[in-house]
Motif scaffolding. Structure first.
Motif, PDB file in Angstrom:
ATOM      1  N   HIS A 144      -4.334  10.676   5.942  1.00  0.00           N
ATOM      2  CA  HIS A 144      -3.673   9.804   5.159  1.00  0.00           C
ATOM      3  C   HIS A 144      -4.409   9.451   3.830  1.00  0.00           C
ATOM      4  N   THR A 145      -4.031   9.636   2.681  1.00  0.00           N
ATOM      5  CA  THR A 145      -4.974   9.247   1.383  1.00  0.00           C
ATOM      6  C   THR A 145      -4.007   8.082   0.969  1.00  0.00           C
ATOM      7  N   ILE A 146      -4.791   7.110   0.457  1.00  0.00           N
ATOM      8  CA  ILE A 146      -4.452   5.772  -0.271  1.00  0.00           C
ATOM      9  C   ILE A 146      -4.101   6.320  -1.773  1.00  0.00           C
ATOM     10  N   LEU A 147      -2.756   5.953  -2.213  1.00  0.00           N
ATOM     11  CA  LEU A 147      -2.502   6.212  -3.582  1.00  0.00           C
ATOM     12  C   LEU A 147      -2.512   5.184  -4.443  1.00  0.00           C
ATOM     13  N   GLU A 148      -2.021   3.885  -3.783  1.00  0.00           N
ATOM     14  CA  GLU A 148      -2.117   2.692  -4.838  1.00  0.00           C
ATOM     15  C   GLU A 148      -2.124   1.379  -3.889  1.00  0.00           C
ATOM     16  N   VAL A 149      -2.781   0.511  -4.461  1.00  0.00           N
ATOM     17  CA  VAL A 149      -2.876  -0.877  -3.803  1.00  0.00           C
ATOM     18  C   VAL A 149      -2.317  -1.808  -4.600  1.00  0.00           C
ATOM     19  N   VAL A 206       0.831  -1.034  -0.209  1.00  0.00           N
ATOM     20  CA  VAL A 206       0.081   0.178   0.011  1.00  0.00           C
ATOM     21  C   VAL A 206       0.761   1.372  -0.054  1.00  0.00           C
ATOM     22  N   LYS A 207       0.513   2.114  -0.786  1.00  0.00           N
ATOM     23  CA  LYS A 207       1.329   3.205  -0.756  1.00  0.00           C
ATOM     24  C   LYS A 207       0.353   4.445  -0.557  1.00  0.00           C
ATOM     25  N   THR A 208       0.690   5.101   0.433  1.00  0.00           N
ATOM     26  CA  THR A 208      -0.149   6.321   0.924  1.00  0.00           C
ATOM     27  C   THR A 208       0.580   7.531   0.833  1.00  0.00           C
ATOM     28  N   SER A 209      -0.026   8.841   1.017  1.00  0.00           N
ATOM     29  CA  SER A 209       0.631  10.187   0.934  1.00  0.00           C
ATOM     30  C   SER A 209       1.690  10.207   2.064  1.00  0.00           C
ATOM     31  N   ILE A 269      -1.992   0.557  12.400  1.00  0.00           N
ATOM     32  CA  ILE A 269      -2.313   1.401  10.966  1.00  0.00           C
ATOM     33  C   ILE A 269      -2.879   0.245  10.155  1.00  0.00           C
ATOM     34  N   ALA A 270      -2.334  -0.848  10.146  1.00  0.00           N
ATOM     35  CA  ALA A 270      -3.012  -1.888   9.014  1.00  0.00           C
ATOM     36  C   ALA A 270      -4.231  -2.055   9.524  1.00  0.00           C
ATOM     37  N   GLN A 271      -4.839  -2.028  10.648  1.00  0.00           N
ATOM     38  CA  GLN A 271      -6.336  -2.251  11.147  1.00  0.00           C
ATOM     39  C   GLN A 271      -7.200  -1.021  10.373  1.00  0.00           C
ATOM     40  N   LYS A 330      -9.715   1.214  -0.212  1.00  0.00           N
ATOM     41  CA  LYS A 330      -9.192   1.246  -1.530  1.00  0.00           C
ATOM     42  C   LYS A 330      -8.306   2.311  -1.959  1.00  0.00           C
ATOM     43  N   LYS A 331      -7.831   2.442  -3.312  1.00  0.00           N
ATOM     44  CA  LYS A 331      -7.117   3.552  -3.676  1.00  0.00           C
ATOM     45  C   LYS A 331      -8.164   4.596  -3.727  1.00  0.00           C
TER      46      LYS A 331
END
Length: 147
Positions: free
Chosen positions: A141-146, A89-92, A121-123, A129-130
């Protein structure tokens, strides 16, 4: 990259297993030398302390076995838009590989934190989703990519 991350986690587990085996060997050697070199109360105290250390070590070995079992269940070939075990997972703020807690993996200029599914944080990440956002330690935090 996920294969590299999984290998990093396995290397962490294997290195920890070697350290625990060495500690166990050292304790056994210490116990053997107590038998040969000591008598009386000092002997009993020394043996008791070594046995306590062996009990602590046995708990660590059990925890390592549990970690190894958890790592065996990680499926890096899992294809899903939602985050779960085996996701990269890539986040901001940071990048995470959800498998086991094994520290940070540095790949070229990218840092990926290998975390357990049970990590706080995993929880927050699981089932997101992205494009989704979440708050951790007061930061959004924003999820940029999964992957």
């Amino acid at each position: 990259m996920k294969r590299e991350l999984l290998k990093f986690c396995w290397d962490y587990v294997n290195e920890r297993a070697l350290r625990l085996k060495k500690s166990n060997d050292d304790l056994q050697e210490s116990l053997d030398s107590e038998d040969k070199n000591s008598t009386g109360d000092k002997h009993e105290t020394g043996r008791a302390m070594v046995q306590l250390e062996q009990e602590k070590l046995a708990q660590q070995v059990q925890e390592l076995d549990n970690t190894r079992d958890a790592l065996k269940k990680v499926n890096i070939d899992r294809k899903s838009e939602t985050i779960g075990e085996g996701s990269w997972v890539k986040t901001s703020f940071a990048n995470y590989f959800i498998a086991i807690s094994a520290g940070a993996y540095k790949h070229e200029t990218e840092m990926v934190y290998c975390i357990s599914i049970n990590a706080p944080i995993a929880q927050l990440l699981v089932d997101k989703k992205k494009g989704d956002s979440f708050v951790f330690n007061g930061n959004t935090h924003t999820i940029l990519e999964v992957v």
